[in-house]
Design a protein around this motif. Structure first.
Motif, PDB file in Angstrom:
ATOM      1  N   LEU A 144      48.800  37.655  73.621  1.00  8.41           N
ATOM      2  CA  LEU A 144      49.862  37.244  74.536  1.00  8.41           C
ATOM      3  C   LEU A 144      49.417  37.306  75.995  1.00  8.41           C
ATOM      4  O   LEU A 144      49.987  36.592  76.845  1.00  8.41           O
ATOM      5  CB  LEU A 144      51.090  38.130  74.336  1.00  8.41           C
TER       6      LEU A 144
ATOM      7  N   SER B 239      57.609  38.917  71.126  1.00 11.14           N
ATOM      8  CA  SER B 239      56.460  38.029  70.907  1.00 11.14           C
ATOM      9  C   SER B 239      56.903  36.579  70.753  1.00 11.14           C
ATOM     10  O   SER B 239      56.289  35.654  71.318  1.00 11.14           O
ATOM     11  CB  SER B 239      55.686  38.465  69.669  1.00 11.14           C
TER      12      SER B 239
ATOM     13  N   LEU C  87      51.993  38.940  62.362  1.00 12.01           N
ATOM     14  CA  LEU C  87      53.388  39.378  62.426  1.00 12.01           C
ATOM     15  C   LEU C  87      54.001  39.453  61.030  1.00 12.01           C
ATOM     16  O   LEU C  87      54.789  40.364  60.737  1.00 12.01           O
ATOM     17  CB  LEU C  87      54.187  38.425  63.305  1.00 12.01           C
TER      18      LEU C  87
ATOM     19  N   TRP D   4      57.971  35.217  74.065  1.00 10.98           N
ATOM     20  CA  TRP D   4      56.791  35.037  74.913  1.00 10.98           C
ATOM     21  C   TRP D   4      56.045  33.750  74.538  1.00 10.98           C
ATOM     22  O   TRP D   4      55.667  32.952  75.393  1.00 10.98           O
ATOM     23  CB  TRP D   4      55.868  36.244  74.758  1.00 10.98           C
TER      24      TRP D   4
ATOM     25  N   VAL E  12      48.030  41.494  68.963  1.00 11.99           N
ATOM     26  CA  VAL E  12      49.016  40.494  69.392  1.00 11.99           C
ATOM     27  C   VAL E  12      49.232  40.572  70.890  1.00 11.99           C
ATOM     28  O   VAL E  12      49.341  39.534  71.576  1.00 11.99           O
ATOM     29  CB  VAL E  12      50.331  40.685  68.619  1.00 11.99           C
ATOM     30  N   VAL E  13      49.276  41.797  71.435  1.00  8.91           N
ATOM     31  CA  VAL E  13      49.436  41.955  72.883  1.00  8.91           C
ATOM     32  C   VAL E  13      48.253  41.339  73.622  1.00  8.91           C
ATOM     33  O   VAL E  13      48.415  40.676  74.655  1.00  8.91           O
ATOM     34  CB  VAL E  13      49.591  43.450  73.244  1.00  8.91           C
TER      35      VAL E  13
ATOM     36  N   VAL F 274      48.453  34.525  64.728  1.00  6.75           N
ATOM     37  CA  VAL F 274      49.478  35.445  65.233  1.00  6.75           C
ATOM     38  C   VAL F 274      50.619  35.558  64.227  1.00  6.75           C
ATOM     39  O   VAL F 274      51.128  36.656  63.943  1.00  6.75           O
ATOM     40  CB  VAL F 274      49.996  34.967  66.604  1.00  6.75           C
TER      41      VAL F 274
END
Length: 780
Positions: free
Chosen positions: A601, A672, A645, A675, A597-598, A641
């Motif tokens: 992002l 998240s 999550l 963002w 996920v990072v 995503v």
């Protein structure tokens, strides 16, 4: 009697009773003290020396097994055991020196004396060469006869004399042939054969290793046949073969290990030094291979003979010996074949022949049901090692990896199923070989812009590389299933570090290989598309001319690799939650989800923004298509995503994790979401060409989300959410005063301040209205 008098009377009686109670307590304590004194006195008397017997002076029930107690009893008189022990040690030392050490030193001095006498006679030309040799033989024969004569009475001394005599005969023959040329080569060779046979006979007859050492191993010090041109190799190694044959014969009878180890070391050392210094391909190719095989088989048979006949236990020195014999033979043979033009084509055949030899030996040992089965397993393990070596020698590329992976899976299953742990150990080695061989295959066949340097085009999913990767991952998956099965047990202690490393490595190899198979296919597809998009624009195009490529394809590659990664880790989460329920896998899986996920992002949203810009500006649109897919891909990615999550949220409630990740997860989730919302705001303001409202919109968005976090924190009684909301409010205000206010006009400033002010007031109101809930949260 009135009540007052009655009370006084009762008090008087009570005092009497209390006094009597105190007296009784004192008497009890006195009795206890007296009993303790008597008990201690009796114990001390028991510890005192008991009366001795009147006649012997020995205490009753005294243990006379110890010499020291016998001294105390007086039964041994003046003779002390310490003196006897000292005398015994001195006697043993004297026996060793007198019966063993002196005669060995004596025979060595005798041989040296004969050599010095011969040297003196040669230097001063006292006797002719023929007489010198005859006298040498006579001295050896006389010493031999004298040794035989003393055999019945002094066997050990006789054995030393006989061994010294054999040494003299060896060296005299060497001098007669090498220094004086009195013998032709064949005569000297036959004499050496006779001495070797005689040494074998005498060593067995005497049952003394010293004769065999001097008679056989001493023969290695006479490499006298190295002086005649091209025939020297054949003669030298024939001579060594005869000595080794003598050792083999002795091994059938005695198996003297020191003799065997000495001959083993000398033989391979002589052969190796000869190969380094004198080997010539055109002269010695066939000869060297023949004698190499003879030495290998000789020592192999020597080892197996004793194991099969004596049923000796399999020990660590046997492992070392077998490995050294096998790999010295293979290493030198490989080098000899590698230097020959035809031999280079036979390296794979030579390797598989080694495997066949060991496999046949393992079957032979296995059928001997009394013998230690570990020998059979170990020898068959060596056979499998040679099969594994054959694979990269004879084959190329993916076949090597496939065979290693299949072999590893088979060995691991056999090792666990039959509790033959040598197979399991070998399988670990093959797993690492297969894994890193697969990595090498990937580096060879794939790679960024690999298609640019070659015309090769790989069809996605329908190619040998992808199939090979799937089969390798299937092999690792099978190994992982066997490893998890409770039907089979491992030889490794689960608490040891090595066991934990292996337990982690097996599923890691499986998941990495499976993930990499699809990852590389996706990457290679877009790389090929990127290379194929190369165009050259002529000078007729004023705005664009030169060499161009469609860089949007690389952005699509980045996004789809991230989407695939998010899907992979989400699927893995689903399987672990529903089926596996592995704690360690769950922890690693959560970390992988966070990392994925990072990456989205950061790299993913950046690539999506580049695609949006490319779509809006329509750069090189006359040559490349800039369609709505540049925009819609964003929402496909957001779906992946959201799935990741959601699976993280499902993980949090699992009991098998045995850890509370709720607070870190909430922090990661809301970060998240904020963002993504911020990116979405920028995306649509850019599409709507309203970029001047981005800063204002971001401040309002962050303030609104802070308000939502406060509401959620009060509702769910989560203090950390409220603290996070206040922190976000502070960051929003800081951004507003430092960054936004300088770029906004008065009206926009008023709107932002009013909205944020209202949100802050409402937040404060909520804090006051629900302060009892907040207070309960703090207490909890």
């Amino acid at each position: 009697m009135d009540n007052k008098d009655k009370i006084e009377h009762l008090r008087s009686e009570l005092e009497k009773l209390l006094k009597r109670q105190n007296d009784i307590s004192e008497d009890i304590n006195s009795l206890r003290v007296e009993i303790d004194k008597l008990h201690n006195s009796e114990t001390r008397q028991e510890d005192k020396a008991l009366p001795r017997d009147y006649m012997t002076g020995v205490k009753p029930n005294q243990d006379l097994s110890s010499p020291k107690k016998e001294i105390e009893s007086g039964l041994l008189g003046r003779t002390t055991p310490e003196v006897n022990e000292s005398q015994k040690i001195q006697s043993n030392l004297e026996k060793f020196i007198g019966e063993n050490l002196i005669n060995k030193i004596g025979i060595a001095v005798t041989v040296i004396g004969i050599a010095l006498g011969a040297k003196y006679s040669i230097e001063h030309d006292l006797v002719s060469p023929l007489v010198r040799i005859i006298l040498g033989y006579l001295s050896g024969i006389v010493l031999l006869g004298f040794g035989f004569k003393l055999r019945k009475t002094y066997k050990n001394y006789s054995a030393v004399l006989v061994s010294g005599a054999i040494s003299i005969l060896y060296f005299i023959t060497y001098f007669a042939y090498n220094s004086y040329g009195l013998f032709p080569q064949m005569t000297a060779f036959l004499l050496m054969v006779i001495f070797t046979i005689f040494s074998v006979f005498v060593a067995i007859n005497y049952n003394k290793q010293v004769i065999a050492h001097i008679g056989l191993v001493g023969g290695y010090a006479v490499p006298f046949l190295l002086n005649e041109g091209s025939g020297e190799a054949v003669t030298l190694f024939s001579y060594i073969t005869i000595i080794n044959t003598g050792i083999l014969i002795i091994s059938f009878k005695k198996y003297w290990k020191s003799l065997f180890y000495s001959s083993f070391g000398f033989t391979w050392l002589i052969f190796f030094l000869w190969y380094l210094s004198r080997y010539r391909v055109d002269e010695h190719f066939g000869q060297s291979l023949i004698f190499l095989c003879i030495f290998f088989i000789t020592f192999y048979l020597t080892f197996l003979t004793y194991k099969l006949i004596k049923k000796e236990e399999f020990r660590i020195e046997n492992i070392i010996l077998l490995l050294l014999n096998s790999f010295i033979f293979y290493g030198i043979g490989y080098a000899i074949l590698g230097d020959h033009q035809v031999g280079q084509q036979l390296l794979g055949v030579f390797t598989i022949c080694n495997a066949i030899i060991h496999f046949l030996v393992s079957i032979l040992i296995y059928r001997q049901r009394i013998i230690d089965r570990n020998i059979s397993y170990f020898v068959s393990g060596i056979a499998l090692v040679f099969v594994s070596i054959t694979i990269p020698i004879q084959l190329d590329g993916n076949w090597v990896t496939l065979l290693w992976a299949g072999e590893a899976a088979l060995l691991f299953w056999i090792g666990r199923r039959n509790s033959t742990y040598i197979y399991e150990k070998l399988s670990y080695f093959l797993m690492f070989l297969a894994f890193f061989s697969n990595l090498q295959d990937w580096a060879t066949m794939y790679g960024t812009y690999k298609a640019e340097s070659t015309n090769l085009r790989i069809k996605p999913l329908l190619n040998i590389n992808f199939l090979s990767s799937l089969l390798v991952s299937a092999a690792f998956g099978f190994i992982n299933l066997v490893n998890r099965s409770k039907k089979y047990s491992s030889y490794l202690n689960p608490q040891r570090r090595l066991s934990k490393i292996i337990s982690f490595s097996i599923p890691a190899f499986f998941l990495f290989t499976l993930y990499g198979a699809f990852h590389l296919e996706i990457a290679n597809f877009w790389d090929q598309q990127f290379v194929d998009s190369t165009i050259t624009i002529g000078e007729e195009d004023v705005q664009y001319h030169g060499l161009y490529k469609n860089h949007d394809l690389l952005r699509f590659k980045t996004i789809w690799l991230i989407n695939y990664t998010l899907f992979f880790v989400s699927t893995l989460s689903f399987l672990n939650i529903r089926k596996l329920k592995e704690r360690s896998l769950g922890t690693v899986n959560l970390c992988l989800i966070v990392l994925s996920v990072v990456i989205f992002l950061t790299l993913g949203l950046h690539a999506l923004s580049e695609l949006r810009i490319s779509y809006l500006e329509q750069t090189l649109s006359q040559y490349y298509q800039r369609g709505i897919g540049n925009i819609s891909l964003r929402y496909i990615s957001l779906a992946f995503v959201a799935l990741a999550l959601f699976m993280s949220h499902k993980y949090i409630g699992q009991d098998f994790l045995k850890r509370n990740f709720r607070i870190p997860f909430d922090f990661f989730l809301h970060t998240s979401i904020l963002w993504v919302l911020s990116s979405e705001l920028i995306n649509w303001t850019d599409i709507m060409e309203s970029t001047q409202y981005q800063k204002l919109g971001l401040s309002i968005l962050w303030g609104s989300y802070s308000f939502w976090l406060i509401v959620l924190g009060i509702w769910k009684k989560k203090k950390y959410l409220r603290i996070g909301a206040i922190t976000l409010f502070a960051a929003t205000l800081l951004k507003l005063f430092i960054y936004d206010i300088s770029h906004l006009d008065t009206f926009k400033k008023a709107i932002v301040f009013v909205l944020l002010g209202i949100l802050l007031l409402i937040s404060s109101f909520l804090y006051n209205k629900y302060k009892h809930i907040i207070s309960e949260t703090k207490k909890n």
